[in-house]
Design a protein around this motif. Structure first.
Motif, short mmCIF file in Angstrom:
data_model
loop_
_atom_site.label_atom_id
_atom_site.label_comp_id
_atom_site.label_asym_id
_atom_site.label_seq_id
_atom_site.Cartn_x
_atom_site.Cartn_y
_atom_site.Cartn_z
N ASP A 94 0.82 -1.21 0.00
CA ASP A 94 0.00 0.00 0.00
C ASP A 94 0.85 1.26 0.00
O ASP A 94 0.44 2.29 -0.53
CB ASP A 94 -0.93 0.03 1.22
CG ASP A 94 -2.01 -1.03 1.13
OD1 ASP A 94 -2.32 -1.45 0.00
OD2 ASP A 94 -2.54 -1.43 2.18
N SER A 95 2.04 1.18 0.59
CA SER A 95 2.86 2.39 0.67
C SER A 95 3.49 2.77 -0.67
O SER A 95 3.97 3.89 -0.82
CB SER A 95 3.95 2.23 1.74
OG SER A 95 4.90 1.26 1.35
N ILE A 96 3.50 1.83 -1.62
CA ILE A 96 4.07 2.17 -2.92
C ILE A 96 3.07 2.04 -4.06
O ILE A 96 3.42 2.22 -5.21
CB ILE A 96 5.33 1.31 -3.22
CG1 ILE A 96 5.01 -0.17 -3.14
CG2 ILE A 96 6.46 1.67 -2.29
CD1 ILE A 96 6.16 -1.06 -3.51
N ASP A 97 1.82 1.74 -3.74
CA ASP A 97 0.78 1.62 -4.76
C ASP A 97 0.26 3.00 -5.13
O ASP A 97 -0.36 3.68 -4.32
CB ASP A 97 -0.36 0.74 -4.25
CG ASP A 97 -1.37 0.43 -5.33
OD1 ASP A 97 -1.08 0.69 -6.52
OD2 ASP A 97 -2.45 -0.07 -5.00
N THR A 98 0.52 3.45 -6.35
CA THR A 98 0.14 4.79 -6.77
C THR A 98 -1.09 4.82 -7.68
O THR A 98 -1.67 5.88 -7.88
CB THR A 98 1.30 5.46 -7.54
OG1 THR A 98 1.62 4.65 -8.67
CG2 THR A 98 2.51 5.62 -6.65
N ILE A 99 -1.49 3.69 -8.21
CA ILE A 99 -2.60 3.65 -9.16
C ILE A 99 -3.89 4.23 -8.57
O ILE A 99 -4.52 5.08 -9.21
CB ILE A 99 -2.82 2.23 -9.70
CG1 ILE A 99 -1.56 1.69 -10.38
CG2 ILE A 99 -4.02 2.17 -10.64
CD1 ILE A 99 -1.14 2.43 -11.63
N ALA B 156 8.79 5.94 0.01
CA ALA B 156 8.94 4.57 -0.49
C ALA B 156 10.35 4.36 -1.06
O ALA B 156 10.97 3.32 -0.82
CB ALA B 156 7.89 4.27 -1.55
N ARG B 157 10.86 5.34 -1.81
CA ARG B 157 12.23 5.22 -2.35
C ARG B 157 13.24 5.07 -1.23
O ARG B 157 14.15 4.23 -1.29
CB ARG B 157 12.57 6.45 -3.18
CG ARG B 157 12.23 6.32 -4.62
CD ARG B 157 12.82 7.47 -5.44
NE ARG B 157 11.86 7.83 -6.44
CZ ARG B 157 11.15 8.94 -6.46
NH1 ARG B 157 11.30 9.85 -5.53
NH2 ARG B 157 10.27 9.16 -7.41
N ALA B 158 13.10 5.88 -0.19
CA ALA B 158 14.04 5.83 0.93
C ALA B 158 13.94 4.47 1.64
O ALA B 158 14.96 3.89 2.02
CB ALA B 158 13.76 6.96 1.92
N GLN B 159 12.73 3.93 1.78
CA GLN B 159 12.55 2.65 2.45
C GLN B 159 13.09 1.50 1.61
O GLN B 159 13.67 0.56 2.14
CB GLN B 159 11.08 2.43 2.77
CG GLN B 159 10.57 3.36 3.85
CD GLN B 159 9.06 3.29 4.01
OE1 GLN B 159 8.34 2.98 3.06
NE2 GLN B 159 8.59 3.59 5.20
N VAL B 160 12.92 1.58 0.31
CA VAL B 160 13.43 0.52 -0.56
C VAL B 160 14.96 0.49 -0.51
O VAL B 160 15.57 -0.58 -0.51
CB VAL B 160 12.92 0.71 -2.02
CG1 VAL B 160 13.70 -0.14 -3.00
CG2 VAL B 160 11.44 0.40 -2.09
N LYS B 161 15.58 1.65 -0.41
CA LYS B 161 17.05 1.70 -0.31
C LYS B 161 17.56 1.04 0.97
O LYS B 161 18.71 0.64 1.04
CB LYS B 161 17.53 3.14 -0.39
CG LYS B 161 17.43 3.72 -1.77
CD LYS B 161 17.92 5.15 -1.81
CE LYS B 161 17.76 5.72 -3.21
NZ LYS B 161 18.18 7.12 -3.28
N GLU B 162 16.70 0.91 1.99
CA GLU B 162 17.10 0.29 3.25
C GLU B 162 16.90 -1.22 3.25
O GLU B 162 17.28 -1.89 4.21
CB GLU B 162 16.28 0.89 4.40
CG GLU B 162 16.59 2.34 4.67
CD GLU B 162 15.71 2.93 5.76
OE1 GLU B 162 15.09 2.15 6.52
OE2 GLU B 162 15.64 4.16 5.85
N LEU B 163 16.33 -1.77 2.18
CA LEU B 163 16.11 -3.21 2.12
C LEU B 163 17.45 -3.95 2.18
O LEU B 163 18.45 -3.48 1.63
CB LEU B 163 15.36 -3.60 0.85
CG LEU B 163 13.90 -3.21 0.80
CD1 LEU B 163 13.34 -3.46 -0.59
CD2 LEU B 163 13.10 -3.96 1.84
#
Length: 149
Positions: A25-30, A88-95
Protein backbone atom coordinates in the motif's frame (compact mmCIF):
# COMPACT_ATOMS: atom_id res chain seq x y z
CA UNK A 1 28.53 -38.22 3.32
CA UNK A 2 29.09 -34.97 5.14
CA UNK A 3 29.85 -31.79 3.28
CA UNK A 4 31.11 -28.59 4.76
CA UNK A 5 29.41 -25.33 3.82
CA UNK A 6 31.40 -22.89 1.78
CA UNK A 7 32.96 -20.33 4.08
CA UNK A 8 33.31 -17.72 1.34
CA UNK A 9 29.55 -17.45 0.87
CA UNK A 10 27.69 -15.62 3.63
CA UNK A 11 24.42 -17.28 4.49
CA UNK A 12 21.40 -15.01 3.99
CA UNK A 13 19.09 -14.46 6.94
CA UNK A 14 16.17 -16.86 7.01
CA UNK A 15 13.66 -14.00 6.97
CA UNK A 16 14.12 -10.44 5.86
CA UNK A 17 12.51 -7.73 7.90
CA UNK A 18 10.99 -4.93 5.84
CA UNK A 19 11.62 -1.37 6.93
CA UNK A 20 8.90 0.13 9.10
CA UNK A 21 6.00 1.37 6.98
CA UNK A 22 7.05 -0.35 3.74
CA UNK A 23 4.15 -2.32 2.34
CA UNK A 24 2.39 -2.79 -0.97
CA UNK A 25 0.00 0.00 0.00
CA UNK A 26 2.86 2.39 0.67
CA UNK A 27 4.07 2.17 -2.92
CA UNK A 28 0.78 1.62 -4.76
CA UNK A 29 0.14 4.79 -6.77
CA UNK A 30 -2.60 3.65 -9.16
CA UNK A 31 -5.57 4.38 -6.87
CA UNK A 32 -4.17 7.80 -5.91
CA UNK A 33 -3.50 8.75 -9.53
CA UNK A 34 -6.91 7.50 -10.57
CA UNK A 35 -8.60 9.65 -7.92
CA UNK A 36 -6.64 12.73 -8.99
CA UNK A 37 -7.39 12.18 -12.68
CA UNK A 38 -11.08 11.63 -12.00
CA UNK A 39 -11.19 15.06 -10.36
CA UNK A 40 -9.51 16.75 -13.32
CA UNK A 41 -11.98 18.90 -15.17
CA UNK A 42 -12.32 18.19 -18.84
CA UNK A 43 -10.99 21.11 -20.81
CA UNK A 44 -12.77 22.20 -23.93
CA UNK A 45 -11.92 24.82 -26.49
CA UNK A 46 -15.40 26.28 -26.49
CA UNK A 47 -16.07 29.05 -23.97
CA UNK A 48 -19.66 27.82 -23.51
CA UNK A 49 -18.43 24.46 -22.25
CA UNK A 50 -16.06 26.17 -19.81
CA UNK A 51 -18.88 28.36 -18.51
CA UNK A 52 -21.00 25.28 -17.83
CA UNK A 53 -18.24 23.48 -15.96
CA UNK A 54 -18.24 23.54 -12.17
CA UNK A 55 -16.11 26.14 -10.38
CA UNK A 56 -12.51 25.30 -9.57
CA UNK A 57 -11.79 23.63 -6.26
CA UNK A 58 -10.78 25.70 -3.28
CA UNK A 59 -7.31 25.17 -1.75
CA UNK A 60 -8.97 23.24 1.08
CA UNK A 61 -10.69 20.92 -1.41
CA UNK A 62 -7.45 20.42 -3.33
CA UNK A 63 -5.56 19.51 -0.18
CA UNK A 64 -8.28 17.20 1.12
CA UNK A 65 -8.65 15.38 -2.19
CA UNK A 66 -12.16 16.53 -3.00
CA UNK A 67 -13.62 18.84 -5.58
CA UNK A 68 -12.79 19.34 -9.24
CA UNK A 69 -9.26 20.13 -10.39
CA UNK A 70 -7.84 22.26 -13.13
CA UNK A 71 -4.47 21.67 -14.70
CA UNK A 72 -2.89 24.39 -12.59
CA UNK A 73 -4.10 22.57 -9.42
CA UNK A 74 -2.34 19.29 -10.27
CA UNK A 75 1.03 20.10 -8.60
CA UNK A 76 -0.71 20.91 -5.32
CA UNK A 77 -3.03 17.90 -5.56
CA UNK A 78 -0.13 15.53 -6.20
CA UNK A 79 2.08 16.72 -3.31
CA UNK A 80 0.95 13.84 -1.08
CA UNK A 81 1.68 11.38 -3.85
CA UNK A 82 5.17 12.82 -4.38
CA UNK A 83 5.92 12.56 -0.66
CA UNK A 84 4.60 9.01 -0.57
CA UNK A 85 6.94 8.03 -3.42
CA UNK A 86 9.91 9.77 -1.77
CA UNK A 87 9.28 7.83 1.47
CA UNK A 88 8.94 4.57 -0.49
CA UNK A 89 12.23 5.22 -2.35
CA UNK A 90 14.04 5.83 0.93
CA UNK A 91 12.55 2.65 2.45
CA UNK A 92 13.43 0.52 -0.56
CA UNK A 93 17.05 1.70 -0.31
CA UNK A 94 17.10 0.29 3.25
CA UNK A 95 16.11 -3.21 2.12
CA UNK A 96 18.70 -5.89 2.87
CA UNK A 97 21.08 -6.74 0.02
CA UNK A 98 19.72 -3.93 -2.17
CA UNK A 99 23.30 -3.13 -3.23
CA UNK A 100 23.99 -6.67 -4.55
CA UNK A 101 24.51 -7.03 -8.26
CA UNK A 102 22.53 -9.35 -10.50
CA UNK A 103 25.64 -11.51 -10.95
CA UNK A 104 26.00 -11.90 -7.18
CA UNK A 105 22.35 -12.87 -6.86
CA UNK A 106 22.63 -15.37 -9.72
CA UNK A 107 25.72 -16.91 -8.08
CA UNK A 108 23.80 -17.29 -4.81
CA UNK A 109 20.91 -18.90 -6.69
CA UNK A 110 23.31 -21.41 -8.29
CA UNK A 111 24.82 -22.22 -4.88
CA UNK A 112 21.38 -22.67 -3.33
CA UNK A 113 20.26 -24.91 -6.20
CA UNK A 114 23.40 -27.03 -5.71
CA UNK A 115 22.70 -27.21 -1.98
CA UNK A 116 19.13 -28.35 -2.68
CA UNK A 117 20.45 -31.01 -5.09
CA UNK A 118 22.85 -32.35 -2.42
CA UNK A 119 20.08 -32.36 0.19
CA UNK A 120 17.83 -34.32 -2.15
CA UNK A 121 20.62 -36.86 -2.67
CA UNK A 122 21.02 -37.28 1.08
CA UNK A 123 17.25 -37.65 1.51
CA UNK A 124 17.19 -40.30 -1.22
CA UNK A 125 20.04 -42.18 0.52
CA UNK A 126 18.19 -41.98 3.83
CA UNK A 127 15.03 -43.26 2.17
CA UNK A 128 16.93 -46.19 0.63
CA UNK A 129 18.58 -46.99 3.98
CA UNK A 130 15.21 -46.83 5.71
CA UNK A 131 13.60 -49.14 3.17
CA UNK A 132 16.52 -51.54 3.48
CA UNK A 133 16.23 -51.51 7.28
CA UNK A 134 12.48 -52.10 7.02
CA UNK A 135 13.11 -55.06 4.73
CA UNK A 136 15.63 -56.53 7.16
CA UNK A 137 13.21 -56.03 10.07
CA UNK A 138 10.47 -57.72 8.09
CA UNK A 139 12.71 -60.74 7.50
CA UNK A 140 13.76 -60.84 11.14
CA UNK A 141 10.14 -60.77 12.28
CA UNK A 142 9.44 -63.91 10.22
CA UNK A 143 12.45 -65.71 11.79
CA UNK A 144 12.72 -64.72 15.48
CA UNK A 145 15.88 -66.79 15.98
CA UNK A 146 17.73 -64.61 13.41
CA UNK A 147 17.13 -61.46 15.43
CA UNK A 148 20.10 -60.27 17.45
CA UNK A 149 19.67 -58.75 20.88
Amino acid sequence: MASTPSQSTPQPPSAFVLPEGLSADSIDTIPVLSAILSRLQSLSASPAANAASPPAASPAQIGSGTGPLTIKDIPTATDDLKHKLQRARAQVKELPDIDRSVAEQEEEIRELEERIRRQREVLEQLKDAGLKALGELGGAAKNPDAMET
